[in-house]
Design a protein around this motif. Structure first.
Motif, PDB file in Angstrom:
ATOM      1  N   PRO A 243      26.641  24.051 -17.757  1.00 31.67           N
ATOM      2  CA  PRO A 243      25.922  25.284 -17.417  1.00 31.67           C
ATOM      3  C   PRO A 243      26.899  26.315 -16.852  1.00 31.67           C
ATOM      4  O   PRO A 243      27.954  25.954 -16.327  1.00 31.67           O
ATOM      5  CB  PRO A 243      24.920  24.818 -16.362  1.00 31.67           C
ATOM      6  N   PRO A 244      26.545  27.596 -16.941  1.00 29.55           N
ATOM      7  CA  PRO A 244      27.475  28.637 -16.482  1.00 29.55           C
ATOM      8  C   PRO A 244      27.901  28.486 -15.027  1.00 29.55           C
ATOM      9  O   PRO A 244      29.029  28.808 -14.672  1.00 29.55           O
ATOM     10  CB  PRO A 244      26.708  29.934 -16.705  1.00 29.55           C
ATOM     11  N   CYS A 245      27.000  27.952 -14.180  1.00 33.03           N
ATOM     12  CA  CYS A 245      27.349  27.801 -12.761  1.00 33.03           C
ATOM     13  C   CYS A 245      28.544  26.860 -12.597  1.00 33.03           C
ATOM     14  O   CYS A 245      29.474  27.130 -11.831  1.00 33.03           O
ATOM     15  CB  CYS A 245      26.143  27.267 -11.986  1.00 33.03           C
ATOM     16  N   CYS A 318      18.725  24.035  -9.264  1.00 33.88           N
ATOM     17  CA  CYS A 318      19.050  25.452  -9.517  1.00 33.88           C
ATOM     18  C   CYS A 318      18.675  26.329  -8.317  1.00 33.88           C
ATOM     19  O   CYS A 318      19.431  27.224  -7.930  1.00 33.88           O
ATOM     20  CB  CYS A 318      18.342  25.945 -10.775  1.00 33.88           C
ATOM     21  N   MET A 321      21.305  26.015  -5.817  1.00 35.67           N
ATOM     22  CA  MET A 321      22.544  26.663  -6.295  1.00 35.67           C
ATOM     23  C   MET A 321      22.458  28.163  -6.017  1.00 35.67           C
ATOM     24  O   MET A 321      23.422  28.777  -5.572  1.00 35.67           O
ATOM     25  CB  MET A 321      22.732  26.427  -7.801  1.00 35.67           C
ATOM     26  N   ARG A 322      21.269  28.738  -6.279  1.00 42.40           N
ATOM     27  CA  ARG A 322      21.079  30.181  -6.050  1.00 42.40           C
ATOM     28  C   ARG A 322      21.224  30.502  -4.569  1.00 42.40           C
ATOM     29  O   ARG A 322      21.896  31.439  -4.186  1.00 42.40           O
ATOM     30  CB  ARG A 322      19.694  30.609  -6.539  1.00 42.40           C
ATOM     31  N   CYS A 327      24.841  30.597  -8.302  1.00 41.75           N
ATOM     32  CA  CYS A 327      24.203  30.856  -9.595  1.00 41.75           C
ATOM     33  C   CYS A 327      23.769  32.313  -9.686  1.00 41.75           C
ATOM     34  O   CYS A 327      23.049  32.794  -8.823  1.00 41.75           O
ATOM     35  CB  CYS A 327      22.996  29.939  -9.776  1.00 41.75           C
ATOM     36  N   TRP A 329      22.654  33.325 -12.907  1.00 38.91           N
ATOM     37  CA  TRP A 329      22.155  33.263 -14.272  1.00 38.91           C
ATOM     38  C   TRP A 329      20.709  32.773 -14.293  1.00 38.91           C
ATOM     39  O   TRP A 329      20.229  32.206 -13.304  1.00 38.91           O
ATOM     40  CB  TRP A 329      22.995  32.300 -15.130  1.00 38.91           C
ATOM     41  N   CYS A 331      18.773  30.190 -16.806  1.00 39.21           N
ATOM     42  CA  CYS A 331      18.863  29.319 -17.990  1.00 39.21           C
ATOM     43  C   CYS A 331      17.422  28.920 -18.335  1.00 39.21           C
ATOM     44  O   CYS A 331      16.721  28.363 -17.479  1.00 39.21           O
ATOM     45  CB  CYS A 331      19.703  28.081 -17.701  1.00 39.21           C
ATOM     46  N   ILE A 334      15.193  25.606 -17.360  1.00 35.41           N
ATOM     47  CA  ILE A 334      16.100  24.668 -16.679  1.00 35.41           C
ATOM     48  C   ILE A 334      15.898  24.781 -15.179  1.00 35.41           C
ATOM     49  O   ILE A 334      15.882  25.885 -14.628  1.00 35.41           O
ATOM     50  CB  ILE A 334      17.576  24.989 -17.040  1.00 35.41           C
ATOM     51  N   PRO A 337      21.043  21.739 -13.062  1.00 38.98           N
ATOM     52  CA  PRO A 337      22.220  21.830 -13.928  1.00 38.98           C
ATOM     53  C   PRO A 337      22.397  20.609 -14.851  1.00 38.98           C
ATOM     54  O   PRO A 337      22.866  20.755 -15.981  1.00 38.98           O
ATOM     55  CB  PRO A 337      23.384  21.934 -12.937  1.00 38.98           C
ATOM     56  N   PHE A 340      20.511  20.979 -18.030  1.00 39.35           N
ATOM     57  CA  PHE A 340      21.225  21.846 -18.978  1.00 39.35           C
ATOM     58  C   PHE A 340      22.183  20.987 -19.802  1.00 39.35           C
ATOM     59  O   PHE A 340      22.211  21.062 -21.030  1.00 39.35           O
ATOM     60  CB  PHE A 340      22.004  22.916 -18.190  1.00 39.35           C
TER      61      PHE A 340
HETATM   62  S1  SF4 Z   1      20.019  28.336 -13.761  1.00 36.79           S
HETATM   63 FE1  SF4 Z   1      20.652  26.336 -13.014  1.00 36.79          FE
HETATM   64  S2  SF4 Z   1      21.870  25.473 -14.623  1.00 36.79           S
HETATM   65 FE2  SF4 Z   1      21.696  27.635 -15.053  1.00 36.79          FE
HETATM   66  S3  SF4 Z   1      23.509  28.529 -14.133  1.00 36.79           S
HETATM   67 FE3  SF4 Z   1      21.900  28.626 -12.608  1.00 36.79          FE
HETATM   68  S4  SF4 Z   1      22.104  26.765 -11.402  1.00 36.79           S
HETATM   69 FE4  SF4 Z   1      23.276  26.488 -13.240  1.00 36.79          FE
END
Ligand code: SF4
Length: 356
Positions: A243-245, A318, A321-322, A327, A329, A331, A334, A337, A340
């Motif tokens: 995944p981009p993260c 996710c 992560m945000r 993050c 993005w 996805c 999703i 991660p 993904f």
């Molecule tokens: S939405 Fe989830 S999988 Fe996609 S970049 Fe963000 S943290 Fe990673």
């Protein structure tokens, strides 16, 4: 407000449909034991074939399929445990335990409200051995703190002890949180079952033995494929699988940037979860400007569950992560991660949008 006793008496009557949904319950296992089923009998039943189908589904789709009839489900579940203990691959056992505990959670969610919490209490007290009290209204649960810790899905946000009311060694949780704790508790229980199951090799019937070999070969092939994907992805050859993260963290580390603790944790737990060994993860971390083999190894081994509490940590979801700023993005469909990665590895890479 709180009853003095921590023992819980189940207030619903379990029937054979429940045994099929919760085949690890003592009552379910006893019901099969009473029929005198032995390891050798498994050849005459469909248990070996059923167990093979279950584990194959876990490997390919990450899903544990239940069988409605408890007389088939319970022996098949127990046979899965025997097969996994014979294979002895911790990554496969972990994958099975996660899929199985999610199925238990789904089954609990489908129960009538009253039954749901009663069955959850029963699992907690009679299978997991947790000690807890329920308030008079039945909405708040006070759970012994070490039991709470054994059920937390992650040590972040609301699950951190500092964000909970802790009183005389007990943690207060609401029903919904209690049900989530049960999922992790069941996962760990299944892992313990697999680890503690010992079968005399000489007594393993031929059909069961060939099932062990078949599953071990399917798993090692799949794992090898995933490992190849993961290694290539980390070298930038098949970046689309990460995944981009995670790609962003690898790019930062490759650019010699110093990573915050949350990014290091996210990267190490992700790589370990997709099949990297500790040494392979350290290879990636060597790019870090402040790399110190002794410190990095200690931390990665801790995340891998080889030290301390022996808990293998999963990457952040996710949402987390945000909140850590890792993050930017979206996805499509999703929430984790790892989700993904496994989708992308099967050629179904999610659509990604960069948030402005
Ligand atoms: S939405 Fe989830 S999988 Fe996609 S970049 Fe963000 S943290 Fe990673």
């Amino acid at each position: 407000m709180w009853p003095s006793s921590s023992a819980h008496t189940i207030r619903v009557i379990l029937d054979t449909k429940d045994y099929a949904k919760y085949p690890f319950l003592r009552e379910a296992v006893e019901s099969i034991r009473e029929t005198g089923l032995t390891l050798e009998d498994l050849e005459r039943f469909d248990a070996v074939d059923d167990a093979k189908e279950k584990i194959k589904s876990v490997i390919t789709r990450g899903e544990y399929p239940s069988i409605d009839d408890y007389q088939n489900e319970v022996p098949a579940f127990l046979t899965c445990i025997v097969i996994l203990s014979e294979i002895g691959d911790s990554a496969l056992s972990e994958r099975f335990a996660v899929a199985f505990s999610k199925k238990v959670s789904e089954n609990l969610k489908e129960e009538e409200k009253e039954e749901r919490i009663e069955i959850a209490f029963h699992i907690a007290s009679s299978v997991l051995g947790w000690s807890f009290d329920v308030d008079e209204k039945g909405t708040l649960i006070r759970l012994r703190y070490k039991d709470y810790l054994s059920g937390v899905p992650e040590y972040t946000g609301e699950w951190k002890l500092v964000n909970r009311l802790l009183d005389k060694g007990y943690v207060e949780v609401r029903k919904e949180s209690f049900l989530r704790l049960i999922e992790t508790g069941v996962k760990k229980y299944v892992l313990r079952l697999i680890e503690q199951t010992k079968v005399d090799e000489a007594r393993i019937p031929p059909k069961l033995y060939s099932a062990v070999e078949e599953i071990a070969s399917i798993w090692s092939k799949q794992r090898e494929e995933l490992l190849t994907y993961a290694r290539n992805a980390s070298k930038g050859k098949r970046e689309d699988l990460f995944p981009p993260c995670i790609r962003a963290i690898i790019q930062d580390i490759s650019a010699g940037k110093n990573l915050p603790h949350s990014a290091r944790f996210a990267l190490a737990s992700f790589l370990l979860s997709v099949g990297f060994s500790v040494d392979e993860v350290l290879e990636v971390f060597k790019l870090s400007p402040d790399y110190r083999e002794d410190i990095a190894r200690y931390q990665v081994e801790h995340i891998a569950g080889m030290r301390g509490s022996r808990t293998k940590y999963l990457p952040y979801k996710c949402d987390n992560m945000r909140s850590y700023g890792l993050c930017r993005w979206r996805c499509e469909n999703i929430r984790h991660p790892l989700q993904f990665f496994f989708k992308a590895a099967r050629g179904r890479a999610p659509r990604v949008t960069e948030l402005s």
